[in-house]
Design a protein around this motif. Sequence first.
Motif, PDB file in Angstrom:
ATOM      1  N   LEU A   1       0.637  -0.821  -0.149  1.00  0.00           N
ATOM      2  CA  LEU A   1      -0.099  -0.206   0.069  1.00  0.00           C
ATOM      3  C   LEU A   1       0.528   0.937  -0.169  1.00  0.00           C
ATOM      4  CD1 LEU A   1      -2.724  -0.745   2.579  1.00  0.00           C
ATOM      5  CD2 LEU A   1      -2.846  -1.232  -0.090  1.00  0.00           C
ATOM      6  N   ALA A   2       1.804   0.787   0.110  1.00  0.00           N
ATOM      7  CA  ALA A   2       3.002   2.052   1.150  1.00  0.00           C
ATOM      8  C   ALA A   2       3.412   2.673  -0.198  1.00  0.00           C
ATOM      9  CB  ALA A   2       4.092   2.397   1.554  1.00  0.00           C
ATOM     10  N   HIS A   3       3.983   1.264  -1.710  1.00  0.00           N
ATOM     11  CA  HIS A   3       4.231   2.119  -3.011  1.00  0.00           C
ATOM     12  C   HIS A   3       2.979   2.049  -3.813  1.00  0.00           C
ATOM     13  CE1 HIS A   3       8.191   1.172  -1.800  1.00  0.00           C
ATOM     14  NE2 HIS A   3       8.165  -0.261  -1.563  1.00  0.00           N
ATOM     15  N   PHE A   4       2.346   1.914  -3.336  1.00  0.00           N
ATOM     16  CA  PHE A   4       1.278   1.867  -4.395  1.00  0.00           C
ATOM     17  C   PHE A   4       0.728   3.547  -4.615  1.00  0.00           C
ATOM     18  CE2 PHE A   4      -3.563   2.174  -6.190  1.00  0.00           C
ATOM     19  CZ  PHE A   4      -3.255   1.027  -7.141  1.00  0.00           C
ATOM     20  N   LYS A   5       0.798   3.929  -3.353  1.00  0.00           N
ATOM     21  CA  LYS A   5       0.453   5.542  -2.823  1.00  0.00           C
ATOM     22  C   LYS A   5       1.276   5.842  -2.975  1.00  0.00           C
ATOM     23  CE  LYS A   5      -1.475   8.759   0.846  1.00  0.00           C
ATOM     24  NZ  LYS A   5      -2.173   9.177   2.139  1.00  0.00           N
ATOM     25  N   THR A   6       2.105   6.061  -3.286  1.00  0.00           N
ATOM     26  CA  THR A   6       3.576   6.775  -3.929  1.00  0.00           C
ATOM     27  C   THR A   6       3.630   6.529  -5.479  1.00  0.00           C
ATOM     28  OG1 THR A   6       5.142   6.249  -2.302  1.00  0.00           O
ATOM     29  CG2 THR A   6       6.474   6.673  -3.669  1.00  0.00           C
ATOM     30  N   ILE A   7       3.454   5.441  -5.767  1.00  0.00           N
ATOM     31  CA  ILE A   7       3.189   5.444  -7.233  1.00  0.00           C
ATOM     32  C   ILE A   7       1.874   6.538  -8.155  1.00  0.00           C
ATOM     33  CG2 ILE A   7       2.036   4.191  -9.080  1.00  0.00           C
ATOM     34  CD1 ILE A   7       3.696   1.904  -8.069  1.00  0.00           C
ATOM     35  N   LEU A   8       0.968   6.654  -7.045  1.00  0.00           N
ATOM     36  CA  LEU A   8      -0.960   6.889  -6.944  1.00  0.00           C
ATOM     37  C   LEU A   8      -0.460   8.871  -7.466  1.00  0.00           C
ATOM     38  CD1 LEU A   8      -3.640   6.997  -7.637  1.00  0.00           C
ATOM     39  CD2 LEU A   8      -3.853   6.892  -5.372  1.00  0.00           C
ATOM     40  N   THR A   9       0.311   8.997  -6.100  1.00  0.00           N
ATOM     41  CA  THR A   9       0.322  10.439  -6.190  1.00  0.00           C
ATOM     42  C   THR A   9       2.093  10.823  -6.776  1.00  0.00           C
ATOM     43  OG1 THR A   9       2.418  10.068  -3.941  1.00  0.00           O
ATOM     44  CG2 THR A   9      -0.860  10.018  -3.602  1.00  0.00           C
ATOM     45  N   GLU A  10       2.898  10.266  -7.219  1.00  0.00           N
ATOM     46  CA  GLU A  10       4.232  10.629  -8.302  1.00  0.00           C
ATOM     47  C   GLU A  10       3.816  10.977  -9.766  1.00  0.00           C
ATOM     48  OE1 GLU A  10       7.369   8.483  -6.683  1.00  0.00           O
ATOM     49  OE2 GLU A  10       7.720   9.557  -4.779  1.00  0.00           O
ATOM     50  N   ASN A  11       2.501  10.281 -10.062  1.00  0.00           N
ATOM     51  CA  ASN A  11       2.120   9.731 -11.285  1.00  0.00           C
ATOM     52  C   ASN A  11       1.384  10.121 -11.592  1.00  0.00           C
ATOM     53  OD1 ASN A  11       4.824   8.446 -11.893  1.00  0.00           O
ATOM     54  ND2 ASN A  11       4.185   7.338 -10.356  1.00  0.00           N
ATOM     55  N   ILE A  12      -0.173   9.793 -11.019  1.00  0.00           N
ATOM     56  CA  ILE A  12      -1.642  10.100 -11.441  1.00  0.00           C
ATOM     57  C   ILE A  12      -2.160  10.994 -10.762  1.00  0.00           C
ATOM     58  CG2 ILE A  12      -3.420   8.853 -11.635  1.00  0.00           C
ATOM     59  CD1 ILE A  12      -1.821   6.138 -11.474  1.00  0.00           C
ATOM     60  N   SER A  13      -2.264  11.237  -9.500  1.00  0.00           N
ATOM     61  CA  SER A  13      -2.892  12.441  -8.474  1.00  0.00           C
ATOM     62  C   SER A  13      -2.293  13.548  -9.405  1.00  0.00           C
ATOM     63  CB  SER A  13      -3.299  12.239  -7.184  1.00  0.00           C
ATOM     64  OG  SER A  13      -1.453  12.002  -6.716  1.00  0.00           O
ATOM     65  N   ASN A  14      -0.969  14.042  -9.207  1.00  0.00           N
ATOM     66  CA  ASN A  14      -0.382  15.129 -10.300  1.00  0.00           C
ATOM     67  C   ASN A  14      -0.766  15.324 -11.425  1.00  0.00           C
ATOM     68  OD1 ASN A  14       0.976  13.097 -10.452  1.00  0.00           O
ATOM     69  ND2 ASN A  14       3.277  14.172  -9.604  1.00  0.00           N
ATOM     70  N   SER A  15      -0.997  14.146 -12.203  1.00  0.00           N
ATOM     71  CA  SER A  15      -1.356  14.716 -13.995  1.00  0.00           C
ATOM     72  C   SER A  15       0.754  14.556 -14.695  1.00  0.00           C
ATOM     73  CB  SER A  15      -1.654  15.688 -14.115  1.00  0.00           C
ATOM     74  OG  SER A  15      -2.976  16.006 -13.625  1.00  0.00           O
ATOM     75  N   ASP A  16       0.950  13.817 -13.589  1.00  0.00           N
ATOM     76  CA  ASP A  16       2.327  13.645 -14.471  1.00  0.00           C
ATOM     77  C   ASP A  16       2.332  12.761 -15.181  1.00  0.00           C
ATOM     78  OD1 ASP A  16       5.422  13.570 -14.349  1.00  0.00           O
ATOM     79  OD2 ASP A  16       5.403  12.205 -13.918  1.00  0.00           O
ATOM     80  N   TYR A  17       1.699  12.196 -15.403  1.00  0.00           N
ATOM     81  CA  TYR A  17       1.557  10.783 -16.931  1.00  0.00           C
ATOM     82  C   TYR A  17       0.812  11.554 -17.900  1.00  0.00           C
ATOM     83  CZ  TYR A  17      -3.974  11.669 -16.233  1.00  0.00           C
ATOM     84  OH  TYR A  17      -5.183  12.531 -16.100  1.00  0.00           O
TER      85      TYR A  17
END
Length: 457
Positions: free
Chosen positions: A60-76
């Motif tokens: 869950l910790a790594h999943f949240k890192t992926i989520l906040t670093e790449n998706i929720s901030n629109s980096d993708y």
Amino acid sequence: RPVVWDLNMSFGTFGQTGSGGSLNSTTQKSQLTHLLHENDAAWPLMSKLMAVPRYKKMYLAHFKTILTENISNSDYLTSANAYQNIIDLAVQADNNKFYSYAQFNSNINSDVNAQMNTASGLTNLMSARSTYLLAQSDFTAIQPSITAVAPSVTTPIIGNTITVTAQVTNTNTTAVYLGYREGDFVPFTKILMYDDGAHNDGAAGDNVYGIDLPITNSLTQYYIYAENNNIGAFSPARAEYEYHSIVATYTTITPGDLVINEIMASNSTTAVDDDGEYEDWVELYNNSSSTLSLDNLYLSDDATDPLMWQFPSGTTIAPDSYLIVWCDKDLTQTGLHADLKFSSNGEDAVLSYDNGTVIESITFGAQTTDMGYARVPNGTGNFVIQAPTFGTNNETLSNSDFELNTDYSIYPNPVNDVININTNNGSINQIALYNLQGQQLMSLKFNGEQQSQLDLT
């Protein structure tokens, strides 16, 4: 991590999950659970890992890192637009693509029907997925906070022990760990950190956690992990892929205190190792008045590749003493055997450290079989080719090195075969014969005779 398959379908085009039916809409795809197959025995990797509470919290910790670093901030989206620009001309020119150029341009934002699949609009899918995931209890739970991570000594000396501390809140008090390793290709070792006031962590219960860490290598990589009842956290967040580093130093030998004293690059009859083999060898000599540690020191036969072979930890050389290293690549044999061989045509001999400190670097030319390449005077002089003095002083003996007892007569001089030794005022109990290099060739016992002979043929 997942096995990558069909990247052109990875953002929602492929609707099968391996359980039940397909995901038929962008909404269904955006709301796919992040714990897919958690309780499905047919998917043992996921189900068995999620059955271990600590592994699930790490996930869950790594999943949240992926989520906040790449998706929720629109980096993708930034990346997608950049990639689209890179391939734009190639897509226009491709006559075999499954979709039109107009669909290629619109699919960043809009759903596109491409043959039998619906390619979700990238922003439609990812924006909705970010909103959905961030609302899940696993990700609304407060994570542990890990700050002020620091070693007690930023540049320690190898062999010393330091303390690593970190400020950690929102964690279970028995669930803060230090993971560390001493190389890029070895696993991390995890040890518990404490907030008890007894591990150089300040006062007990002040949310500062500490642990002692022995420094045994020039590089130590480490991270901190903490968890509470709901989720874990890492520092750095991408551990173990990323990590904090400690670069240590060590005491180095002063150039001139330890020297390469003699080399033999072609040994056929001079000396054998413990296995009875004639091999290349190098002789080191300690010029100093102190015992020298060879920890962290390397030997090489190539100045451009100085870290070829490291001396075993704990290797020392006493004052005014010699150390032989066999250069034969026979690393399993008894004694010091380096992972290199000298060329009789000539090359380098280098003593150095991995921090760039060079203790000795010499270049020698073509060598003669069974002749030494030695410093004369011993330990300090220039190199000369001479008869070998394996493990002994390189300076040849002369008549001035001896005091002749006049009670004895020795003849003939010079001698070709038999030498006579006579005495009128004493007795002969032992005769030892040495060559000019100081090596003992023969030692014979006698019974107090007044006359004796040695056959030297």
